[in-house]
Write a protein that holds these residues in place. Structure first.
Motif, short mmCIF file in Angstrom:
data_model
loop_
_atom_site.label_atom_id
_atom_site.label_comp_id
_atom_site.label_asym_id
_atom_site.label_seq_id
_atom_site.Cartn_x
_atom_site.Cartn_y
_atom_site.Cartn_z
N TYR A 167 20.41 -82.78 40.82
CA TYR A 167 19.94 -83.70 39.80
C TYR A 167 19.53 -85.00 40.47
O TYR A 167 20.27 -85.53 41.30
CB TYR A 167 21.05 -83.98 38.78
N PHE A 205 32.94 -88.78 31.08
CA PHE A 205 33.30 -89.10 32.46
C PHE A 205 33.36 -90.61 32.65
O PHE A 205 32.59 -91.35 32.05
CB PHE A 205 32.23 -88.55 33.42
N ARG A 253 28.32 -85.34 28.45
CA ARG A 253 27.56 -84.11 28.67
C ARG A 253 27.90 -83.12 27.56
O ARG A 253 29.07 -82.95 27.20
CB ARG A 253 27.91 -83.48 30.01
N ASN A 304 32.12 -83.22 26.90
CA ASN A 304 32.58 -83.78 28.18
C ASN A 304 32.24 -85.26 28.28
O ASN A 304 31.15 -85.68 27.95
CB ASN A 304 31.89 -83.07 29.35
N TYR A 332 18.59 -88.95 39.75
CA TYR A 332 18.68 -90.05 38.80
C TYR A 332 18.11 -91.31 39.43
O TYR A 332 18.12 -91.49 40.65
CB TYR A 332 20.15 -90.34 38.45
N ASN A 348 23.65 -74.77 29.64
CA ASN A 348 23.89 -74.46 31.05
C ASN A 348 23.60 -75.64 31.96
O ASN A 348 23.73 -75.54 33.16
CB ASN A 348 23.01 -73.27 31.43
N SER A 349 23.18 -76.73 31.39
CA SER A 349 22.76 -77.86 32.19
C SER A 349 23.95 -78.77 32.48
O SER A 349 24.84 -78.93 31.67
CB SER A 349 21.70 -78.67 31.45
N TYR A 350 23.94 -79.34 33.68
CA TYR A 350 24.96 -80.30 34.06
C TYR A 350 24.48 -81.73 33.86
O TYR A 350 25.11 -82.66 34.33
CB TYR A 350 25.38 -80.09 35.51
N GLU A 351 23.36 -81.90 33.16
CA GLU A 351 22.81 -83.23 32.99
C GLU A 351 23.79 -84.12 32.26
O GLU A 351 24.32 -83.76 31.22
CB GLU A 351 21.50 -83.19 32.21
N GLN A 352 24.04 -85.27 32.82
CA GLN A 352 24.92 -86.25 32.20
C GLN A 352 24.09 -87.43 31.72
O GLN A 352 23.12 -87.84 32.36
CB GLN A 352 25.99 -86.72 33.20
N TYR A 353 24.51 -87.99 30.61
CA TYR A 353 23.85 -89.15 30.02
C TYR A 353 24.76 -90.36 30.25
O TYR A 353 25.93 -90.33 29.90
CB TYR A 353 23.63 -88.94 28.53
N PHE A 354 24.16 -91.40 30.80
CA PHE A 354 24.96 -92.54 31.24
C PHE A 354 24.82 -93.74 30.30
O PHE A 354 23.76 -93.99 29.72
CB PHE A 354 24.53 -92.97 32.64
#
Lengths: 115, 112
Positions: free
Chosen positions: B33, A33, A94, A31, B35, A100-106
């Motif tokens: 979450y 974004f 992501r 994913n 941040y 199962n995590s929705y953690e996104q890396y920016f």
């Protein structure tokens, strides 16, 4: 560590120009974004991609398009830049499979100014 | 659609003071979450909460999700200038693909 990079930190373009913002992630994430961030409005989702060549509109897609030809790269295109597209643009990725995590890396963001 | 409201919108504190930032959802949260963003940079993940009543801590930052799963708080103890930045809460939507809806952010300034 996951690394998400964006092609430019600062960009100045003229009204009517075609603008490409590039985002690359190095962790094989499915994913990706694109958000824009404006004072008092938080992050608003422009487009997202759930896999190569797959894309869906977010909350504010008008005036933008995207391209995802390779898994690691997600491009945001402003076909004809306008002054109201002056903003901070943030890319994120992501991992989907088995997570199962929705953690996104920016990424670090691109501050675009359209004059 | 889900909306997240953060309060306060901005906060100025003296170094050493405690502070709390709240994030309230219009719908039941399926996760929350937190941040942090330094000015002009990308977002750094702080913590994730999933269960009602859950509390997590990292260094001097504690985040809680209430039992009803509609509100989360972020508490900083003995604030330092390094805590300054924008704090954002994000929540997953019921749809797939890992989309997050974000609050508008809280700007924290810590004066030495």
């Amino acid at each position: 560590d996951v690394k998400v990079t964006q092609s430019s930190r600062y960009l100045v373009k003229r009204t009517g120009e075609k603008v490409f913002l590039e985002c690359v992630q190095d962790m094989d994430h499915e994913n990706m974004f694109w958000y824009r961030q404006d004072p008092g409005l938080g992050l608003r989702l422009i487009y997202f991609s759930y896999d190569v060549k797959m894309k869906e509109k977010g909350d504010i897609p008008e005036g933008y398009s995207v391209s995802r030809e390779k898994k690691e790269r997600f491009s945001l295109i402003l076909e004809s830049a306008s002054t109201n597209q002056t903003s901070m643009y943030l890319c994120a990725s992501r991992l989907l499979a088995g997570d199962n995590s929705y953690e996104q890396y920016f990424g670090p963001g691109t501050r675009l100014t359209v004059t | 659609s889900q909306e997240l409201e953060q309060s306060p919108q901005s906060l100025i504190v003296q170094e050493g003071k405690n502070l709390t930032i709240n994030c309230t959802s219009s719908k039941t949260l399926y996760g929350l979450y937190w941040y942090k963003q330094k000015y002009g940079e990308g977002l750094i993940f702080l913590m994730m909460l999933q269960k009602g009543g859950e509390e997590k801590s990292h260094e001097k930052i504690t985040a809680k999700l209430d039992e009803k799963k509609q509100q989360s708080s972020l508490h900083i103890t003995a604030s330092q200038p390094s805590h300054a930045g924008i704090y954002l809460c994000g929540a997953p939507t019921r749809s797939s693909y890992g989309k997050l809806t974000f609050g508008q952010g809280t700007i924290l300034t810590v004066h030495p």
